[in-house]
Scaffold this motif. Structure first.
Motif, PDB file in Angstrom:
ATOM      1  N   ILE A 641       0.842  -1.192   0.000  1.00 63.89           N
ATOM      2  CA  ILE A 641       0.000   0.000   0.000  1.00 63.89           C
ATOM      3  C   ILE A 641       0.875   1.239   0.000  1.00 63.89           C
ATOM      4  O   ILE A 641       2.050   1.206   0.390  1.00 63.89           O
ATOM      5  CB  ILE A 641      -0.936   0.021   1.220  1.00 63.89           C
ATOM      6  N   THR A 642       0.300   2.329  -0.455  1.00 60.23           N
ATOM      7  CA  THR A 642       0.912   3.655  -0.386  1.00 60.23           C
ATOM      8  C   THR A 642      -0.179   4.633   0.002  1.00 60.23           C
ATOM      9  O   THR A 642      -1.336   4.250   0.217  1.00 60.23           O
ATOM     10  CB  THR A 642       1.503   4.042  -1.749  1.00 60.23           C
ATOM     11  N   LYS A 643       0.181   5.904   0.079  1.00 52.65           N
ATOM     12  CA  LYS A 643      -0.813   6.918   0.372  1.00 52.65           C
ATOM     13  C   LYS A 643      -1.879   6.914  -0.726  1.00 52.65           C
ATOM     14  O   LYS A 643      -1.577   6.879  -1.911  1.00 52.65           O
ATOM     15  CB  LYS A 643      -0.147   8.286   0.469  1.00 52.65           C
ATOM     16  N   GLY A 644      -3.135   6.938  -0.319  1.00 51.07           N
ATOM     17  CA  GLY A 644      -4.248   6.925  -1.262  1.00 51.07           C
ATOM     18  C   GLY A 644      -4.765   5.546  -1.585  1.00 51.07           C
ATOM     19  O   GLY A 644      -5.775   5.408  -2.296  1.00 51.07           O
ATOM     20  N   ALA A 645      -4.121   4.510  -1.101  1.00 54.52           N
ATOM     21  CA  ALA A 645      -4.582   3.148  -1.370  1.00 54.52           C
ATOM     22  C   ALA A 645      -5.903   2.884  -0.626  1.00 54.52           C
ATOM     23  O   ALA A 645      -6.214   3.506   0.392  1.00 54.52           O
ATOM     24  CB  ALA A 645      -3.510   2.147  -0.951  1.00 54.52           C
ATOM     25  N   THR A 646      -6.663   1.913  -1.148  1.00 51.95           N
ATOM     26  CA  THR A 646      -7.945   1.532  -0.540  1.00 51.95           C
ATOM     27  C   THR A 646      -7.893   0.062  -0.150  1.00 51.95           C
ATOM     28  O   THR A 646      -7.571  -0.801  -0.982  1.00 51.95           O
ATOM     29  CB  THR A 646      -9.115   1.758  -1.513  1.00 51.95           C
ATOM     30  N   ILE A 647      -8.196  -0.214   1.089  1.00 48.11           N
ATOM     31  CA  ILE A 647      -8.234  -1.584   1.599  1.00 48.11           C
ATOM     32  C   ILE A 647      -9.696  -1.948   1.829  1.00 48.11           C
ATOM     33  O   ILE A 647     -10.435  -1.238   2.533  1.00 48.11           O
ATOM     34  CB  ILE A 647      -7.441  -1.728   2.909  1.00 48.11           C
ATOM     35  N   GLY A 648     -10.144  -3.047   1.244  1.00 50.75           N
ATOM     36  CA  GLY A 648     -11.512  -3.536   1.428  1.00 50.75           C
ATOM     37  C   GLY A 648     -11.540  -4.770   2.308  1.00 50.75           C
ATOM     38  O   GLY A 648     -10.677  -5.643   2.200  1.00 50.75           O
ATOM     39  N   VAL A 649     -12.550  -4.849   3.185  1.00 51.30           N
ATOM     40  CA  VAL A 649     -12.724  -5.997   4.087  1.00 51.30           C
ATOM     41  C   VAL A 649     -14.112  -6.575   3.828  1.00 51.30           C
ATOM     42  O   VAL A 649     -15.122  -5.863   3.945  1.00 51.30           O
ATOM     43  CB  VAL A 649     -12.581  -5.588   5.566  1.00 51.30           C
TER      44      VAL A 649
END
Length: 710
Positions: A641-649
């Motif tokens: 990940i980096t800044k601006g990434a989106t993690i979905g659960v």
């Protein structure tokens, strides 16, 4: 029609009426039974002697005078009809119907005439076995009473409807099945009775015998019998005397007995009285309907009493069992104290035994040594050690001084259980207050405009009916399990509004409320159907988070003040359904490895998510990710990940799986399987990371299509 059968039976013989006559009191008797209960009166009380003495009472005046006797409150029950003297009191018997029957004073003379034609003893009196009114008969005897043709017809129809097979009417004991019917005699015969009582010779040879079934039909189709006048047997009733309330014939009017009375046409009065009887039956029918409803209510009360009894007994048994459990726990505590005292006493005594044993061994050894020294014959050698031995003997003797040979512990237990207060309480154990006769509260009304759902919470509001006068002490709110299962209590109290949390998402619940007071509980209100949200809207929970977590953006954005990982949970827990949420990385410095996933409410908050067995997580840096549960690392996957990434659960509790996504792409395989229970969204991070939560999101389309194919 079986309920009508008692109305069709004679109060004297207990059988169906045969040739019934109507007494002035409106009760009926068989003609033969009426003759059997006649009683003779003295000559001085006969109607002839009374007329000779100038009483001047007409033979028909008894009808009006009888009404006075019937309705007089001071009547003793043995009044008189027609101004005649009362009959003497006679011993009474019980008829098969349970009423009093007055037997004849003497057996009637033998006669071959029918009861109606047989002579009646002079000065005879008849007493109604139902109302016990007495009447001295006139010269007409029993012929002075009208025959009840209507009752005969009702009995005939009733017997025809009841009898599956027609029975012989002449069998004395158990009637046999009839084989023929004589149309002229109107009698059903079995073969033995036909040969004995209806031989085919003489005048009887001309009688027509038909099968019983044909005879029943001919009976039913035979013309209605015409009632004849009791005074003029050859005249039919044609008019109705309104004043005397009886049918009369034309000759009665001609002879002047009813000339001054108002008379009307028999047919018109017949229809009028039928109409009046029908109207009266309507009112009686309403009462009968109310009685049936009342019986249903009583039967329901029986069932309710049985159910309440079972419930009350179960409650009583539970309360007594609770008392027994409490007593058993106290018993265990007291036994522990006794055992402790027992062990203490044994330890003291055993220590004293050990001490005394050692000292006794030393003393015995010294004594044996001194005896051996005394045996020596060397005076100089003896004197060298004698002083020391004497001192040792005295010292040892002093050691066995006062108290040494006294037990340090008694054998008695200095404990006495004071159970008198408890026994007194048990003896005084009783029901504080039985249910009073005061009414239960009225059924509460749910206020639909104030009832609502939010996420997996439901808020319900209710009130008492406006005209309710019985106060409620509290309310019981019940919900089912969201699957149409059993109702369970979720609130008991005095408030009229309640919010229930922790429900399943995308589920339908049924709710109901009832009120209670000291008397009992009311009926349930109407059931309210509640639908929880399909998707969850929630934020981070400051109340359960670590103190180093920093909140902003209405608790949707979090970071940390510490370099160590700290855990924060979402406000909403999930136990059913499919749920999806995302987190965007707002700040990512120095390549930390934050963790995302789900956790129990009691997860450790000061370590990375997944270090204990209360969390299931994916931790990720700028190059790769790992799945972690109970400090076990699995499935290293490239991609960070980096800044601006989106993690979905994605938490699928229907399939019991947990899956992770990075920038809308699934990260590795399904992370965890067989996950079930209550889970809260969770994140662990340090001061180098800041994330923002996004909720209320639908399940990704590709996952939905994949799940439907599976």
């Amino acid at each position: 029609m079986e309920e009508m059968e008692e109305e069709l039976k004679c109060p004297v013989c207990g059988s169906f009426y045969r040739e019934p006559i109507i007494l002035p009191c409106s009760h009926n008797l068989c003609q033969a039974c009426a003759r059997n209960i006649l009683v003779q009166t003295p000559e001085s009380e006969s109607p002839q002697s009374r007329r000779a003495s100038g009483s001047g009472v007409s033979d028909y005046d008894y009808l009006d005078l009888d009404k006075m006797s019937l309705y007089s409150e001071a009547d003793s029950g043995y009044g008189s009809y027609g101004g005649f003297a009362s009959a003497p009191t006679t011993p009474c018997q019980k008829s098969p119907n349970g009423v009093r029957v007055f037997p004849p004073a003497m057996p009637p003379p033998a006669t071959h005439l029918s009861p109606a034609l047989a002579p009646v003893p002079r000065n005879s009196c008849i007493t109604c076995p139902q109302c016990h009114r007495s009447l001295i008969l006139d010269d007409r005897g029993l012929r002075g009473f009208p025959k009840n043709r209507v009752l005969e017809g009702v009995i005939d129809r009733y017997q025809q409807s009841k009898a599956a097979a027609l029975k012989c009417q002449l069998c004395e004991k158990a009637p046999k099945e009839a084989t023929v019917m004589c149309e002229q005699c109107d009698v059903f015969y079995c073969d033995p009775c036909r040969l004995r009582c209806h031989p085919p010779r003489g005048p009887l040879a001309k009688h027509r015998l038909v099968p019983p079934a044909q005879g029943r039909v001919s009976r039913r189709l035979s013309p209605r019998k015409v009632s004849t006048c009791t005074d003029h047997e050859l005249e039919n009733h044609s008019m109705y005397c309104v004043q005397c309330k009886m049918p009369v014939c034309y000759q009665c009017l001609e002879e002047g007995k009813h000339s001054s009375h108002e008379v009307k046409a028999l047919g018109a009065m017949w229809k009028l009285h039928k109409s009046q009887l029908s109207q009266a039956l309507n009112g009686l029918s309403d009462r009968a309907k109310e009685a049936k409803e009342f019986l249903v209510q009583l039967r329901n009360m029986v069932q309710q009493i049985q159910e309440n009894s079972v419930e009350f007994e179960a409650c009583l048994v539970a309360q007594c069992d609770a008392l027994i459990d409490a007593l058993n726990r106290r018993k265990a505590q007291l036994l522990a104290r006794v055992n402790k005292e027992h062990e203490h006493k044994l330890k003291v005594v055993r220590d004293q035994i050990s001490h005394c044993t050692v000292k006794l061994r030393q003393t015995t050894g010294l004594m044996e040594y001194c005896l051996e020294v005394i045996k020596e014959n060397d005076p100089s050698g003896f004197l060298q050690i004698s002083d020391a031995l004497i001192r040792r003997v005295h010292l040892t003797e002093d050691q066995w001084g006062k108290g040494t040979l006294t037990p340090r512990m008694t054998t008695d237990f200095d404990l006495s259980l004071d159970n008198s207060p408890l026994l007194q309480s048990i003896h005084q154990l009783d029901f504080v207050q039985m249910k009073a006769s005061s009414p239960v509260p009225a059924t509460p009304i749910l206020q639909l405009e104030e009832c609502c759902t939010h996420n997996n919470s439901a808020t319900l509001s209710w009130k008492q009916p406006p005209l309710s006068t019985v106060p409620a002490e509290g309310y019981i709110l019940e919900l089912d399990d969201g699957n149409g299962g059993q109702f369970r209590e979720v609130y008991v109290g005095k408030e009229t509004m309640c919010t229930v949390d922790g429900l399943h998402f995308n589920s339908t619940y049924n709710a109901r409320i009832k009120a209670f007071n000291k008397t009992g509980v009311s009926q349930y209100s109407k059931t309210l159907v509640l639908q929880t949200s399909e998707v969850a809207w929630f934020a981070f929970d400051p109340g359960s988070a670590h103190s180093d977590i920093i909140f902003s953006n209405d608790n949707l954005t979090v970071t940390c003040s510490s370099y160590d990982d700290r855990v924060v949970l979402g406000k909403t827990g999930f136990s059913k359904g499919v749920h999806y949420w995302e987190l965007t990385v707002d700040r990512y410095d120095n390549h930390p490895d934050p963790a995302f996933g789900v956790a129990r409410i009691d997860v450790m908050k000061d370590v990375m998510l997944g270090k204990d067995d209360k969390a299931w997580a994916m931790y990720v840096d700028n190059n790769r990710s790992w799945f972690m549960h109970n400090n076990s690392h699995t499935n290293r996957t490239e991609g960070g990940i980096t800044k601006g990434a989106t993690i979905g659960v994605l938490l699928d509790l229907n399939r019991k799986t947990l899956t992770f996504f990075i920038n809308d792409e699934q990260q590795g395989p399904i992370a965890f399987e067989n996950v079930e229970g209550m889970f809260f969204p969770a994140v662990s991070l340090n001061r180098n990371v800041q994330v923002t939560l996004h909720t209320g999101l639908p399940v990704p389309d590709f996952y939905s299509s994949r799940a439907s194919i599976a």
